[in-house]
Design a protein around this motif. Structure first.
Motif, PDB file in Angstrom:
ATOM      1  N   LEU A  49      29.832  39.324  40.224  1.00  0.00           N
ATOM      2  CA  LEU A  49      31.101  39.089  39.641  1.00  0.00           C
ATOM      3  C   LEU A  49      31.050  37.485  39.420  1.00  0.00           C
ATOM      4  O   LEU A  49      31.164  36.693  38.331  1.00  0.00           O
ATOM      5  CB  LEU A  49      32.330  39.629  39.974  1.00  0.00           C
ATOM      6  N   ILE A  50      30.853  36.756  40.582  1.00  0.00           N
ATOM      7  CA  ILE A  50      31.070  35.374  40.766  1.00  0.00           C
ATOM      8  C   ILE A  50      29.848  34.680  40.214  1.00  0.00           C
ATOM      9  O   ILE A  50      29.913  33.493  39.626  1.00  0.00           O
ATOM     10  CB  ILE A  50      31.547  35.194  42.089  1.00  0.00           C
ATOM     11  N   TYR A  79      40.254  33.637  45.536  1.00  0.00           N
ATOM     12  CA  TYR A  79      39.450  33.969  44.388  1.00  0.00           C
ATOM     13  C   TYR A  79      40.263  33.217  43.289  1.00  0.00           C
ATOM     14  O   TYR A  79      39.782  32.286  42.512  1.00  0.00           O
ATOM     15  CB  TYR A  79      39.351  35.335  43.981  1.00  0.00           C
ATOM     16  N   PHE A 126      38.503  30.248  41.353  1.00  0.00           N
ATOM     17  CA  PHE A 126      37.869  30.265  40.189  1.00  0.00           C
ATOM     18  C   PHE A 126      38.676  30.583  38.985  1.00  0.00           C
ATOM     19  O   PHE A 126      38.294  30.251  37.967  1.00  0.00           O
ATOM     20  CB  PHE A 126      37.022  31.491  40.481  1.00  0.00           C
ATOM     21  N   LEU A 162      30.825  32.411  49.060  1.00  0.00           N
ATOM     22  CA  LEU A 162      30.790  32.564  47.671  1.00  0.00           C
ATOM     23  C   LEU A 162      31.278  31.156  47.081  1.00  0.00           C
ATOM     24  O   LEU A 162      30.597  30.744  45.990  1.00  0.00           O
ATOM     25  CB  LEU A 162      31.567  33.608  46.913  1.00  0.00           C
ATOM     26  N   ILE A 184      31.576  41.932  43.983  1.00  0.00           N
ATOM     27  CA  ILE A 184      31.876  40.494  44.285  1.00  0.00           C
ATOM     28  C   ILE A 184      30.775  39.581  43.942  1.00  0.00           C
ATOM     29  O   ILE A 184      31.182  38.643  43.000  1.00  0.00           O
ATOM     30  CB  ILE A 184      32.420  40.278  45.576  1.00  0.00           C
ATOM     31  N   ALA A 239      28.837  29.155  44.561  1.00  0.00           N
ATOM     32  CA  ALA A 239      28.980  28.932  43.259  1.00  0.00           C
ATOM     33  C   ALA A 239      28.852  27.780  42.735  1.00  0.00           C
ATOM     34  O   ALA A 239      28.105  27.453  41.830  1.00  0.00           O
ATOM     35  CB  ALA A 239      30.521  29.287  42.917  1.00  0.00           C
ATOM     36  N   PHE A 281      38.628  43.137  48.683  1.00  0.00           N
ATOM     37  CA  PHE A 281      38.782  42.575  47.489  1.00  0.00           C
ATOM     38  C   PHE A 281      38.606  43.565  46.134  1.00  0.00           C
ATOM     39  O   PHE A 281      39.552  43.601  45.334  1.00  0.00           O
ATOM     40  CB  PHE A 281      37.740  41.487  47.276  1.00  0.00           C
ATOM     41  N   ASP A 282      37.314  44.135  46.283  1.00  0.00           N
ATOM     42  CA  ASP A 282      37.112  45.196  44.966  1.00  0.00           C
ATOM     43  C   ASP A 282      38.514  46.102  44.539  1.00  0.00           C
ATOM     44  O   ASP A 282      38.770  45.977  43.397  1.00  0.00           O
ATOM     45  CB  ASP A 282      35.875  45.981  45.503  1.00  0.00           C
TER      46      ASP A 282
END
Lengths: 285, 309, 370
Positions: free
Chosen positions: A224-225, B264, B268, A132, A221, A136, B241-242
């Motif tokens: 979301l990203i 994450y 991000f 991811l 996930i 991204a 993760f969720d």
């Protein structure tokens, strides 16, 4: 003496089983209940209240309401549609790419076959952020961020390994002599694939496709990203009903119910093939 | 056609099927291979960037070797992060396996109750994990939720679930158990149903106790399936993760910051890719090699189990 | 119809050599049986001809064409598989019609219908036409599989144990049906079996194969009366041929075979003597078929007699099988009528010396065949 002990055990077993199922199903029932509660009654009642469909109405017609410091307008029908489009398309792509590959793994011998097959399997177990984070960056560069194509592509990490491995098992279950007979009867390999192999695996194929659909739908996930407001799925949107100010738990519950209905329905219809699908073909139900 | 010479020449030549036929398996696999490359490319990118200092504010990455990894290990939160990641995975897997085994054994009896319950068994797993987490979050919520009054009925007060750092990990593990025990139970049930009857009948005639039968017959014969359950659950829960994100976003504080959560937030939220990537690469490596071993072990166990039939 | 030629075919599966440098020619329109025990390579041979397997070495001809590069659908052969390989999602009718609907075959719907019904009638499966294979018995499935192969007009018909899974009565009937079918159709037929009765009664010629190697090809009569080696001799005939290791010596100008420390002594005629002398052997293995021996009450001068003890006697309706022992070795013989024997009673057995077979003890080959 033996029978008394056995009956005691049997009752104990039943009690335990019932408690487990209470544990498993109660939250779902409770979510159902809450989704019919008026906001005023949220904090004051538990099981007895005046039911209303107001929450569902608000969500589906996308009424804007004040929450916290601004107005909030969930576009729930759009999210639902997004989920449908992206999950279905992802499964479709995986079918086109994966089913022939599954057949090749089942029937042919070639160098590196098992390594290749394991690589596909490893996608399923790989931590999402490994891919991811670079994606991204990549998506923004090539303009796939917040697009259907982008999500459909990344969903392949979920749907492709499942379809390849489960369908491989189903193909391996068919005796190779059936294909040999069909070719001897005068059909080319491609025609045999369409007229004989696919019809035979059709039930298993449908069930695997539906299971892959469920997993894509449930995925949180990736959208979301890699997605924004345009492609947001119903699963991601469920979280947005909570904010630090005032949480509309009843509407969230309604959203959850709507988001979950397709899966429950699908789960009921593929009962027979569930075990094969969940274990990627390792366990034959 | 003259014999002798000519047939000798032909005999040494090997006549093969046309090239299209020989290439068939590769042609069929081709689209999947392309897809493979499409996925391996970003992965390769990620590995590369993990050896560079890449921030979004400084988009020209410079190679710094193992710098990021060393920084990660030196980070004070790293030890705790490792602990949470593995504690979650081990706790969830062990309990799901055990509970699933008990449920499967109970469902294996021929009763009306089993039949009814079996159909609904899978529901918790079919709902999105995020949504499942929200349900539990709702139930655990002090003002709206039902757990507070329910526990009060049996005299338990002051459980703050995920708000309390001491009970946060058990809370999320509980949710994981709720979602995924059906997976273990269903697979083990299928395995139980496929077992041959004779050994068990012989054991009963010989007067074996329940526990003896379980330990010496049931569990060994179920080994392949047990390995599959462990494989799926352990690998999946290592990267969960969720549930954690939806429950507390990693909190309270740093309590639930697993590797994925760290990846994450660093990448991000703080836009610091070099800080986030090492977590994912290390996690990936652990998962890859452990799963490879488990799959090998599974093949061996399968072959051995086939000898029981 | 066409002739089939296999030239130096070798086929391996991993480390196992299934077919080992096999060469075989089947004439146009011939009915040949490929006989051998399980694992002999019979099915592999069929699949090499049909194109479902490709050989590592060697050439396969159908007619005068080398067909190695051709796929099965290009070869115009029909095959009935031992495992039946019926299409599970088609009815019996659709299974039978499937070959006729293949691309390139332009049969009209009416023609297909006629042909399917014709074959169904022949094999007595007409009432089953609308059933699915899952709802058929083993014998019914076998007939559908056979029907699917017969429904076309192929150059070659390949049959893999087509009646082996039927019960004895049905098998007997199907053998007769086969004989009738084969005389009617002109197709070249290669029929694989491990049952020697089918090999004896059905074909023009029989080819005997073991461990991927061809032992002998010839008419059933030929192969039975003049087997090329001990394997062939033992394969054909029930009970199996009796084998005795013998020393050779001369006595009064005749050859004397002495086996089992004198327990068996045979004197032979001139023809045999000349052949034996030519081989320069001092030991041989003698083969005597069970119906070339008979128990006698009186012993005459010119007859070759073996004396032994009764081991067991099986009464089989109109005939019987006597097993008698001589010096710890058992021999079987067939009595033409049901007789009376007591266990351990002494018995004298006359041997028809003109019908004995003689094998080289090292090569196991029949010394009468070059």
């Amino acid at each position: 003496m033996q029978t008394i002990r056995r009956r005691f055990r049997s009752i104990l077993g039943d009690l335990f089983l019932l408690s487990y199922f209470l544990f498993a199903l109660f939250p779902i029932l409770w979510m159902f209940l809450i989704s019919f509660k008026k906001t005023e009654e949220l904090y004051t009642t538990t099981f007895f209240f005046h039911p209303t469909t107001e929450n569902y109405r608000i969500i589906t017609i996308g009424e804007s309401y004040v929450q916290g410091t601004g107005t909030f307008r969930p576009d729930f029908p759009k999210y639902f549609l997004n989920s449908i489009i992206q999950s279905s398309a992802a499964v479709l792509v995986s079918l086109i790419v994966g089913v022939p590959a599954a057949y090749a793994f089942a029937r042919f011998k070639f160098k590196g076959k098992e390594d290749l097959a394991f690589t596909f399997l490893s996608f399923r177990f790989a931590p999402e952020f490994t891919v991811l984070i670079p994606l991204a960056i990549l998506y923004r560069k090539i303009g796939l961020y917040n697009t259907y194509y982008g999500i459909i592509w990344v969903f392949q990490l979920i749907t492709l390994p499942l379809l390849i491995w489960v369908m491989r098992g189903y193909f391996e279950d068919i005796s190779p002599e059936i294909e040999q007979a069909a070719m001897t009867d005068g059909y080319s390999w491609w025609q045999v694939f369409w007229k004989i192999m696919l019809p035979i695996v059709k039930p298993g194929l449908a069930a695997s496709a539906l299971l892959a659909f469920v997993f894509a739908w449930n995925n949180f996930i990736f959208p979301l990203i890699l997605g924004g407001a345009e492609v947001q799925t119903v699963t991601v949107s469920a979280l947005s009903f909570l904010s630090s100010e005032q949480a509309y738990y009843n509407r969230m519950a309604a959203a959850c119910v709507i988001a979950s209905i397709p899966e429950i329905v699908l789960a009921l219809s593929i009962q027979r093939y569930l075990i094969r699908g969940l274990s990627f073909g390792a366990v034959k139900g | 056609m003259s014999s002798g010479n000519t047939s000798e020449q032909i005999n040494t030549k090997i006549v093969r099927p046309p090239i299209l036929v020989r290439m068939r398996p590769y042609l069929i696999i081709a689209p999947a291979l392309l897809m493979l490359i499409g996925i391996l490319y970003p992965f390769g990118m990620g590995v590369y960037y993990s050896f560079t200092s890449y921030r979004l504010t400084r988009p020209v990455p410079t190679f710094i070797g193992l710098g990021n990894y060393i920084a990660m290990i030196k980070d004070p939160g790293f030890l705790h992060s490792t602990y949470v990641t593995f504690a979650y995975a081990i706790g969830a897997t062990v309990i799901e396996l055990t509970l699933g085994m008990i449920v499967a054994l109970l469902l294996d009896r021929e009763s009306l109750l089993s039949k009814i319950l079996q159909t609904t068994l899978i529901f918790p797993m079919m709902i999105a994990p995020v949504i499942g987490t929200l349900l539990w979050k709702l139930m655990m919520q002090p003002s709206v939720g039902i757990l507070k009054p329910a526990l009060a009925l049996i005299g338990i007060h002051g459980v703050e679930w995920a708000a309390d750092p001491k009970t946060a990990l058990p809370s999320v593990i509980l949710i994981d158990i709720w979602i995924y025990t059906p997976f273990a139970a269903l697979l083990l049930l299928a395995g139980l149903r496929a077992l041959p009857r004779e050994p068990f009948e012989a054991a009963r005639v010989d007067g074996a106790s329940l526990w003896f039968t379980l330990r010496n017959l049931t569990f060994p014969m179920l080994t392949p399936i047990i390995i599959i359950v462990v494989l799926f659950r352990f690998m999946d829960s290592l990267k969960m993760f969720d549930v954690i994100y939806a429950m507390t976003g990693g909190g309270p504080g740093d309590t639930l910051m697993t590797y994925q959560l760290k990846a994450y937030y660093n990448s991000f939220m703080y836009m610091n890719l070099s800080a986030g990537l090492p977590y994912t690469i290390v996690l990936w490596a652990v998962i890859y090699f452990v799963s490879q071993q488990l799959v090998k072990y599974w093949s061996k166990a399968q072959r051995r189990a086939a000898g029981y039939n | 119809m066409a002739k089939v030629k296999l030239e130096n075919i070798t086929k391996t599966f991993g480390n196992v050599v299934a077919v080992n440098n096999l060469s075989l020619e089947i004439e146009d329109g011939e009915f040949m049986v490929l006989l051998g025990p399980s694992g002999a390579g019979k099915t592999t041979t069929l699949k090499l001809i049909s194109g479902n397997e490709t050989p590592e070495k060697g050439l396969i001809y159908i007619g005068n064409r080398i067909v190695n590069p051709l796929e099965p659908q290009q070869r115009n052969v029909a095959m009935a598989f031992e495992s039946y390989a019926l299409y599970p999602h088609f009815t019996v009718y659709e299974n039978l019609a499937f070959p006729l609907k293949a691309p390139g075959r332009n049969y009209s719907t009416q023609q297909i219908d006629n042909r399917v019904k014709e074959v169904a009638e022949l094999l007595n499966i007409t009432p089953l036409l609308s059933r699915a294979p899952a709802h058929l018995s083993g014998g019914q499935r076998q007939r559908v599989s056979l029907g699917r192969a017969l429904v076309r007009d192929p150059d070659i018909l390949l049959l893999d144990e087509p009646i082996s899974h039927l019960d004895a009565k049905l098998r007997h009937r199907m053998r007769a049906e086969f004989k009738a079918i084969s005389s009617r159709i002109k197709t070249t037929i290669l029929y694989v079996t491990h049952d020697y009765l089918e090999a004896m009664s059905l074909p023009d010629r029989v080819a005997i194969i073991d461990h991927g190697t061809l032992h002998q090809v010839g008419s059933p009569e030929d192969v039975f009366r003049r087997p090329a080696n001990i394997f062939v001799a033992s394969l054909l005939g029930q009970p199996k041929i009796n084998l005795i290791k013998c020393r050779i010596s001369t006595e009064d100008g005749k050859i004397c075979f002495t086996g089992l420390n004198g327990g068996v002594r045979l004197l032979t005629n001139d023809y045999i003597r000349d052949r034996v002398l030519k081989t320069n052997l001092d030991h041989v293995i003698i083969g005597i078929r069970p119906f070339n021996m008979i128990p006698v009450d009186e012993v005459h001068e010119n007859e070759t007699i073996i004396s032994g003890k009764v081991y067991v006697y099986e009464r089989l309706g109109t005939r019987g099988i006597l097993t008698f022992s001589v010096e710890n070795q058992n021999f079987d013989l067939i009595t033409p009528i049901s007789m009376d024997f007591k266990i351990d009673a002494p018995v004298n057995v006359k041997i028809d010396v003109n019908e004995i077979m003689i094998f080289d003890p090292t090569t196991e080959k029949n010394i009468f065949i070059d």
